[in-house]
Design a protein around this motif. Structure first.
Motif: not given
Lengths: 375, 298
Positions: A300, A331, A347-348
């Protein structure tokens, strides 16, 4: 506060007990048996919430059982408030304990269960009733005194077990995976309650779990255990942001591992080559040039940049190809491939303002040097 | 609770909806048991009923046989001796058996050894064991020889053919019936409860009194019942090693049968059976006991 006759080991003040483990070892007497606990040294501070976190067989429960007195160390020492307790039977250690399956006495009512430790200490009946009522209040179960454990839900039984463990005002509370048998929702509620309880009581908590999320949420400090040894001790932030080794990086949260070769050093930053690109990473040691190392970074903390980096801190960049894109609600999760094979997870947040990447797309990712650790 | 103990046939009848066609597959358990049930009916149940009927219809239908028992001194004395012996034997088994049951459950290494020691006599015939006691307790038996060798007595004392001999031999023979249900109850106690008690400040003795003993009461009740009911009907052992005046109910019955006094023997049998059934019925009503009795008999 303290009732009559409650003067077992270390109940001198209202604060928590300190616990010192020195080179603690436990070998079960089977021939060629591996050490269940192998040289554990830990300083647990007065009033601290310390969690021993590790996979099953890592020695965390055995260590806890030795502190409680149910297992005898093969070597090493356990001191509570500076006084060795190794030779002391469990019933004289004055430690509160919550068991994995709660271990409530099935033939006693809730009231009798909670009053049990007081009865053993010779607390008179009237005072016992008062303290039991207080303890049940503390765990939000007033009015349940006359029921039997089997008439309660799992979460309620757990609360009774906690009330029973703290009713005699011990200065140290041990908990062995006390939330393990409960469903996720209840577990999360009780985690917060444990924290509140810890703050209210001001005593030392030693908590054993294999659930890293639970450990991160509740603890002041976490001791990560692996193979009978302490892999790392530190605050949740320490362990998450600056893991000491690959085991800790992999066990707590998700991590990317990038194989790299050391090319140079700059103060406390190491410059290493990964997939033909130079990556900077924080490094506590002094690796030599040309050494093969592993860099780790959290999924992340990575961002797609397409050339632009909005952060102000020094950064690393890497060209990648998207190999998998998964929308997971809050996410988006991408599997990326850098150069000739290193897989990276990114991960965004799933904002509609962020363009989704398609499989096969080429992209550039960037992340802060402070989020890159050599392990 | 009662539905648990219903024989398959009853459960079948109760649970089957009236409108549904008869499902033959559900009758299979009953059919499998049928040969034995018929055998038991013909060779056990019918003779028992026929014998018991003799107490009320020999020679004509009457309850006179029971009425006379109220002033029958021999019967009353015998009944008292039987109850007294059973109580003493049961208590003896309990006191000697409980620690053994604990040893059996506690020790991992010794358990198979202890179990064999308990079960070996259990597999030997009561007759053989009673003969063995005659040899041991006799005037020139091992016990007397040992006591004389130790200088505790000058000449052989009378042990054989006394009330004490009956009690010693019966306790020995009935011990397994006490030990096994208690051991079963002890084994079912979650070891973490004992740890919890210790961790909460309870000394080993207090843990025994407050946790282990109460949680093993179901086994104690089952063992006590079993031992007591078996002791009530004991015949061979009191007859062989007991004193001449220690006539138990079963001995009296045998004596009456020998004298072809069938009606009186049947009356006494009915009383013995009724006593045993009454004790079982009362015990089953006690909380937890009925359940424990069933589990220990699995």
């Amino acid at each position: 506060m303290t009732g009559a006759g409650m003067n077992g080991a270390g109940s001198a003040s209202g604060s928590g007990a300190s616990v010192t483990l020195s080179n603690l070892e436990k070998t079960y007497d089977r021939a060629n048996a591996a050490k269940a606990v192998d040289g554990v040294s830990l300083d647990i501070r007065s009033g601290e919430f310390l969690t021993m976190l590790g996979p099953s067989g890592s020695g965390k429960t055995t260590t806890l059982m030795m502190i409680a007195g149910f297992e005898t160390p093969t070597a090493g020492d356990i001191a509570i408030d500076g006084k060795s307790v190794v030779a002391m039977p469990p019933y004289r250690r004055n430690i509160g304990m919550v068991f994995q399956n709660y271990a409530l006495f099935p033939h006693l009512t809730v009231e009798e269960n909670v009053g049990f430790p007081l009865k053993q200490r010779g607390v008179p009946k009237a005072e016992r009733a008062k303290l039991v009522a207080e303890a049940l209040e503390l765990v939000h179960l007033p009015g349940y005194g006359a029921r039997y454990p089997r008439q309660l839900s799992g979460g309620q039984q757990q609360r009774v077990a906690v009330a029973r463990a703290v009713v005699f005002k011990p200065r140290l509370l041990l908990m062995d995976e006390p939330l393990g048998a409960l469903d996720k929702q209840l577990r999360e509620n009780l985690q917060l309650e444990m924290r509140r309880l810890h703050a209210d009581l001001g005593i030392t908590f030693i908590y054993v779990t294999h659930d890293q999320e639970e450990a991160l949420t509740m603890s002041d400090r976490i001791a990560v255990m692996n193979d009978g040894k302490v892999a790392q001790v530190g605050s949740p932030e320490d362990l998450y942001d600056r893991p000491d080794n690959r085991f800790v990086a992999g066990f707590i949260g998700e991590s990317n591992f990038l194989p790299a070769i050391v090319r140079g050093l700059e103060d406390d930053v190491v410059i290493a080559e990964c997939e033909g690109t130079l990556i900077r990473a924080l490094c506590p040691g002094r690796p030599t040039s040309g050494e093969k190392v592993t860099l780790t970074t959290r999924p992340e903390r990575l961002r797609f940049t397409d050339g632009a980096w909005s952060g102000t801190t020094p950064q690393n960049r890497l060209s990648v190809t998207v190999t998998e894109a998964v929308f997971a609600g809050e996410r988006c999760r991408y599997m990326l491939q850098a150069g000739d094979g290193t897989s990276i997870v990114l991960k965004e947040p799933s904002s509609t303002a962020i363009r989704r990447r398609a499989v096969g797309e080429r992209a550039e990712i960037a992340w802060s040097v402070a989020d890159t650790i050599l392990v | 609770m009662s539905e648990v103990v219903q024989p398959a046939s009853l459960a079948l009848a109760v649970s089957r909806p009236k409108t549904a066609p008869f499902d033959w597959r559900r009758a299979v358990p009953l059919l499998l048991a049928a040969p034995l049930l018929i055998y038991m009916l013909v060779f056990y149940a019918l003779p028992v009923v026929a014998m018991l009927l003799r107490s009320v219809n020999d020679p004509t239908w009457t309850l006179a046989n029971y009425a006379t028992l109220f002033d029958d001194v021999v019967f009353q004395k015998t009944f008292w001796i039987t109850l007294n012996t059973s109580v003493i034997v049961t208590l003896g088994c309990l006191i000697l058996g409980y620690p053994v049951a604990m040893g059996l459950v506690r020790s991992k290494t010794m358990a198979p050894f202890i179990l064999v020691i308990i079960l070996l006599p259990f597999w030997t015939s009561v007759l053989v064991r009673s003969y063995a006691w005659m040899v041991l307790l006799g005037r020139h038996g091992l016990v007397n020889e040992a006591l004389m060798a130790l200088g505790m007595i000058d000449r052989p004392i009378r042990i054989l053919n006394t009330t004490l001999a009956t009690q010693i031999a019966m306790i020995h023979i009935l011990l397994p019936y006490m030990i096994l249900p208690i051991a079963n109850a002890l084994r079912q106690i979650d070891p973490s409860l004992i740890r919890a008690a210790s961790g909460l400040g309870s000394t080993p003795f207090m843990t025994f009194r407050q946790v282990i003993l109460p949680l093993s009461m179901s086994g104690v009740a089952a063992g006590t019942l079993l031992t007591f009911v078996l002791a009530l009907g004991f015949y061979i052992t009191p007859a062989m090693v007991g004193g001449p005046r220690d006539i138990t109910l079963s001995m009296l019955i045998a004596q009456q049968v020998d004298q072809l006094n069938w009606a009186y023997a049947a009356t006494l049998s009915a009383i013995l059976l009724a006593t045993a059934l009454a004790i079982l019925a009362v015990a089953r009503k006690l909380p937890g006991v009925g359940n424990a009795f069933r589990t220990s008999m699995r």
